[in-house]
Design a protein around this motif. Structure first.
Motif, mmCIF file in Angstrom:
data_model
loop_
_atom_site.group_PDB
_atom_site.id
_atom_site.type_symbol
_atom_site.label_atom_id
_atom_site.label_comp_id
_atom_site.label_asym_id
_atom_site.label_seq_id
_atom_site.Cartn_x
_atom_site.Cartn_y
_atom_site.Cartn_z
ATOM 1 N N SER A 4 0.825 -1.205 0.000
ATOM 2 C CA SER A 4 0.000 0.000 0.000
ATOM 3 C C SER A 4 0.861 1.258 0.000
ATOM 4 N N ARG A 5 2.097 1.143 0.482
ATOM 5 C CA ARG A 5 2.942 2.335 0.548
ATOM 6 C C ARG A 5 3.565 2.679 -0.800
ATOM 7 N N VAL A 20 5.736 18.992 7.652
ATOM 8 C CA VAL A 20 5.815 17.928 8.676
ATOM 9 C C VAL A 20 5.120 16.649 8.190
ATOM 10 N N VAL A 21 3.930 16.810 7.596
ATOM 11 C CA VAL A 21 3.229 15.599 7.134
ATOM 12 C C VAL A 21 4.035 14.937 6.002
ATOM 13 N N ALA A 22 4.718 15.775 5.197
ATOM 14 C CA ALA A 22 5.558 15.216 4.124
ATOM 15 C C ALA A 22 6.667 14.355 4.721
ATOM 16 N N CYS A 23 7.281 14.827 5.799
ATOM 17 C CA CYS A 23 8.368 14.044 6.444
ATOM 18 C C CYS A 23 7.827 12.706 6.933
ATOM 19 N N TYR A 24 6.699 12.740 7.643
ATOM 20 C CA TYR A 24 6.117 11.487 8.159
ATOM 21 C C TYR A 24 5.868 10.499 7.019
ATOM 22 N N LEU A 25 5.228 11.009 5.938
ATOM 23 C CA LEU A 25 4.794 10.081 4.878
ATOM 24 C C LEU A 25 5.973 9.565 4.067
ATOM 25 N N ALA A 26 6.960 10.434 3.823
ATOM 26 C CA ALA A 26 8.141 9.962 3.087
ATOM 27 C C ALA A 26 8.887 8.932 3.932
ATOM 28 N N GLN A 27 8.929 9.169 5.249
ATOM 29 C CA GLN A 27 9.611 8.197 6.113
ATOM 30 C C GLN A 27 8.865 6.861 6.171
ATOM 31 N N ARG A 28 7.562 6.889 5.892
ATOM 32 C CA ARG A 28 6.809 5.621 5.830
ATOM 33 C C ARG A 28 7.056 4.899 4.507
ATOM 34 N N GLY A 29 7.678 5.603 3.537
ATOM 35 C CA GLY A 29 7.989 4.946 2.269
ATOM 36 C C GLY A 29 7.130 5.379 1.103
ATOM 37 N N TYR A 30 6.268 6.379 1.306
ATOM 38 C CA TYR A 30 5.449 6.854 0.190
ATOM 39 C C TYR A 30 6.267 7.749 -0.745
ATOM 40 N N GLN A 31 5.836 7.808 -1.993
ATOM 41 C CA GLN A 31 6.377 8.795 -2.929
ATOM 42 C C GLN A 31 5.611 10.096 -2.676
ATOM 43 N N VAL A 32 6.301 11.117 -2.194
ATOM 44 C CA VAL A 32 5.609 12.354 -1.800
ATOM 45 C C VAL A 32 6.073 13.537 -2.660
ATOM 46 N N ASP A 33 5.116 14.276 -3.202
ATOM 47 C CA ASP A 33 5.400 15.510 -3.944
ATOM 48 C C ASP A 33 4.684 16.663 -3.246
ATOM 49 N N ASP A 329 -2.869 -0.391 9.056
ATOM 50 C CA ASP A 329 -2.142 -0.972 7.920
ATOM 51 C C ASP A 329 -2.166 -0.095 6.676
ATOM 52 N N ASP A 330 -2.065 1.205 6.872
ATOM 53 C CA ASP A 330 -2.043 2.155 5.752
ATOM 54 C C ASP A 330 -3.291 2.068 4.865
ATOM 55 N N ASN A 331 -4.420 1.691 5.479
ATOM 56 C CA ASN A 331 -5.667 1.685 4.719
ATOM 57 C C ASN A 331 -6.253 3.108 4.754
ATOM 58 N N TRP A 332 -5.956 3.892 3.723
ATOM 59 C CA TRP A 332 -6.303 5.321 3.713
ATOM 60 C C TRP A 332 -7.797 5.554 3.798
ATOM 61 N N ASP A 333 -8.557 4.673 3.185
ATOM 62 C CA ASP A 333 -9.997 4.845 3.209
ATOM 63 C C ASP A 333 -10.498 4.889 4.655
#
Ligand SMILES: Cc1cc2nc3c(=O)[nH]c(=O)nc-3n(C[C@H](O)[C@H](O)[C@H](O)COP(=O)(O)OP(=O)(O)OC[C@H]3O[C@@H](n4cnc5c(N)ncnc54)[C@H](O)[C@@H]3O)c2cc1C
Length: 445
Positions: A4-5, A20-33, A329-333
């Motif tokens: 899911s990431r 700050v949210v970008a840091c959290y999400l990139a550290q989780r392994g998401y591709q963040v723009d 489990d990263d279930n965004w919904d």
């Protein structure tokens, strides 16, 4: 990395909360723009040469620690252990904010934003400046920018501030509730420079307040020895921005209401004329999620600055979102639904508390009954640290207590304190109070 990431996330707004949210999400392994309307502050400088600062407290610290920035942020802060009150004769009174060692921290908005942008890029985010979001498709998660470009992601986070373009598009959808409330006061920032040797000209480890009934001046220290002062004044009326329309009136106003400030701000008139008079708004709305788009920070809950919690609550949004992603489990919904239901009561609570705290700061901090009440509450807290926690302490130093819980417990404690203070001899007898009997009133009867 979880499957899911592999999702891509686009964030609108590279302000404090967006980074700050970008840091959290990139550290989780998401591709963040991240897409930001303005130019990169690291290239063009921030704040038009002015130094604007904010109070960072525990709720903001915890997320910064979680994303690994504690030691770098520590280099940017000046702890403020209490309020230093200035009366009209220049007499000073210090009121600690909490127990020994508890402080809020003055930090430069620009300095913090640049540090966060560097951290976001280091974590793997791509940053895009001069990209103003003009349109969002909630279902396909596509952004359209003013420069004509488009960008598609799996999830979009709107962290584009109190006048969010993403929220204004939500406002045009069915069953979206929205309110904005401007108070009758505005604010103007002014700079109190450092001494010629670069030192602070007033106590450094304090938030300075000149409470004057229905208006006030405050000053927070900067690392370079200067202070950023903010004048909060009604727009109209006797002492108001509208009335201060000549140099003579401005000088007279400062000479009579803030005499000790005059020698410390040599460029009072220049600052007064050159710096804008800005308004103060509370924004409430719901829902915060539409399709694959979620708004956070000031975009979903803009508040007045009198509890020093706007940024802190926005950073707390990021921490709560990250925790929910862990738990689901990263279930965004699922996470977006739970997030908005969980955070909305807290956002409403801090919005109410912030409006109320203006009265406390500009008026009550100089009131004998109020000061005694604080003293009694500090005693109750010392004797029963878990049962009785002063409201300011819950909001500012206890990140484990939700804003909504702090508000409710604060109401309950206030009702009990009203009864204590109703004793006509309270100023003489307060040291003889039966603290246990007071705390027992907290228990359900
Ligand atoms: C006078 C004053 C004093 C304050 N003091 C404190 C304090 O002591 N402590 C505290 O915790 N809080 C304080 N606050 C509140 C704090 O400033 C805000 O809560 C905080 O900045 C919110 O961060 P944000 O990232 O949500 O929004 P913002 O900081 O507003 O950032 C939004 C970003 O989005 C960008 N943007 C906007 N529209 C678009 C678009 N269409 N496309 C792309 N980008 C866009 C903006 O350029 C900006 O960079 C204060 C506020 C004021 C006004």
């Amino acid at each position: 990395m979880k499957e899911s990431r592999n999702k891509s996330i686009a964030i609108a707004g590279a302000g404090l909360v967006g980074s700050v949210v970008a840091c959290y999400l990139a550290q989780r392994g998401y591709q963040v723009d991240i897409f930001e309307r303005r130019a990169d502050p690291r290239l063009v400088g921030s704040e038009h040469g002015r130094s604007i600062n904010l109070a960072l407290s525990n709720r903001g610290w915890l997320p910064l620690k979680e994303i690994g920035l504690e030691s770098e942020v520590k280099k940017l802060i000046i702890p403020m252990n209490g309020r230093m009150m200035h009366d009209t004769s220049g007499e000073l009174t210090f009121q600690p904010y909490g127990k020994e060692g508890q402080a809020i921290n003055s930090i430069s908005r620009g300095g913090l934003n640049m540090l966060l942008l560097n951290a976001a890029e280091k974590a793997g985010c791509s940053t895009h400046f001069n990209c103003q979001v003009e349109h969002v498709n909630f279902e396909t998660a596509e952004l359209k920018f003013r420069n004509g470009r488009t960008f598609s992601a799996d999830i979009i986070i709107g962290a584009d501030g109190a006048f969010s373009a993403i929220r204004s598009q939500m406002q045009r959808t069915d069953r979206f509730n929205y309110s904005q409330y401007f108070i009758d006061y505005g604010y103007k920032e002014m700079t109190m420079p450092a001494s010629i040797t670069g030192d602070h000209l007033m106590e450094k480890n304090a938030l300075h307040i000149w409470p004057r009934g229905n208006f006030m001046l405050i000053a927070l220290p900067n690392l370079d020895g200067s202070y950023t002062c903010t004048l909060f004044l009604p727009f109209e009326g006797k002492n108001s921005f509208e009335n201060l329309d000549t140099d003579e009136k401005i000088k007279e106003f400062f000479a009579t209401t803030f005499p000790d400030v005059i020698p410390l701000i040599p460029e009072i008139l220049e600052d007064f004329h050159d710096n804008p008079t800005s308004s103060l708004v509370t924004i409430r709305c719901f829902p915060w999620r539409n399709g694959n788009v979620l708004i956070i920070g000031d975009a979903s809950h803009g508040i007045v600055p009198f509890y020093g919690q706007g940024m802190n609550s926005g950073f707390e949004d990021c921490r709560v979102l990250n925790k929910l992603l862990d738990e689901h489990d990263d279930n965004w919904d699922e996470v977006m639904e739970i997030f908005q239901d969980l955070r909305k009561p807290d956002a409403d609570a801090i919005a109410d508390l912030a409006l109320r705290n203006f009265v406390e700061m500009r008026d009550l901090v100089a009131d004998d009954d109020f000061l005694l009440r604080k003293k009694i509450e500090a005693r109750l807290h010392d004797a029963f640290p878990d049962e009785w926690v002063p409201l300011y302490t819950m909001v500012t130093f206890r990140e484990d207590i939700r804003y909504s819980e702090a508000l409710e417990r604060g109401h309950h404690q206030a009702r009990i304190m009203d009864k204590v203070m109703a004793n006509p001899n309270i100023h003489e007898d307060w040291e003889k109070l039966d603290l246990k009997a007071i705390v027992d009133q907290l228990k359900p009867q």
